[in-house]
Design a protein around this motif. Sequence first.
Motif, PDB file in Angstrom:
ATOM      1  N   ILE A  50       0.855  -1.189   0.000  1.00 35.16           N
ATOM      2  CA  ILE A  50       0.000   0.000   0.000  1.00 35.16           C
ATOM      3  C   ILE A  50       0.889   1.237   0.000  1.00 35.16           C
ATOM      4  N   GLU A  53       0.400   7.474  -0.006  1.00 36.56           N
ATOM      5  CA  GLU A  53      -0.751   8.358  -0.219  1.00 36.56           C
ATOM      6  C   GLU A  53      -2.038   7.711   0.294  1.00 36.56           C
ATOM      7  N   LEU A  54      -2.198   6.419  -0.004  1.00 37.25           N
ATOM      8  CA  LEU A  54      -3.397   5.717   0.451  1.00 37.25           C
ATOM      9  C   LEU A  54      -3.421   5.612   1.975  1.00 37.25           C
ATOM     10  N   LEU A  58      -6.367   6.995   4.450  1.00 31.14           N
ATOM     11  CA  LEU A  58      -7.015   6.081   5.393  1.00 31.14           C
ATOM     12  C   LEU A  58      -6.903   6.601   6.821  1.00 31.14           C
TER      13      LEU A  58
END
Length: 87
Positions: A50, A53-54, A58
Amino acid sequence: MIQKLLDALIDIVLWIPRQLFGLLVDAVELMLGWLPEIDIVDIQGIFDGIGGELLYFLTVFEFDYGLTAMMTALIARFILRRIPFIG
């Protein structure tokens, strides 16, 4: 004497359901042996893939809290719908 006779009659009547249950459990155990084994993927490897940025979004959107709240609401809805005259 009558109590012993009633106990014997109850044992005779309950013998068939007990045998059927035993056969059912044996059949389910046999069928579970037919299922293929599933290889478990390394969870750490998935999270390493992952991007940053993700993970940032989150964290900003508090995904862990939201997922917990949604699952709690779904479980409460399931339980409440099982109560007569409410669901």
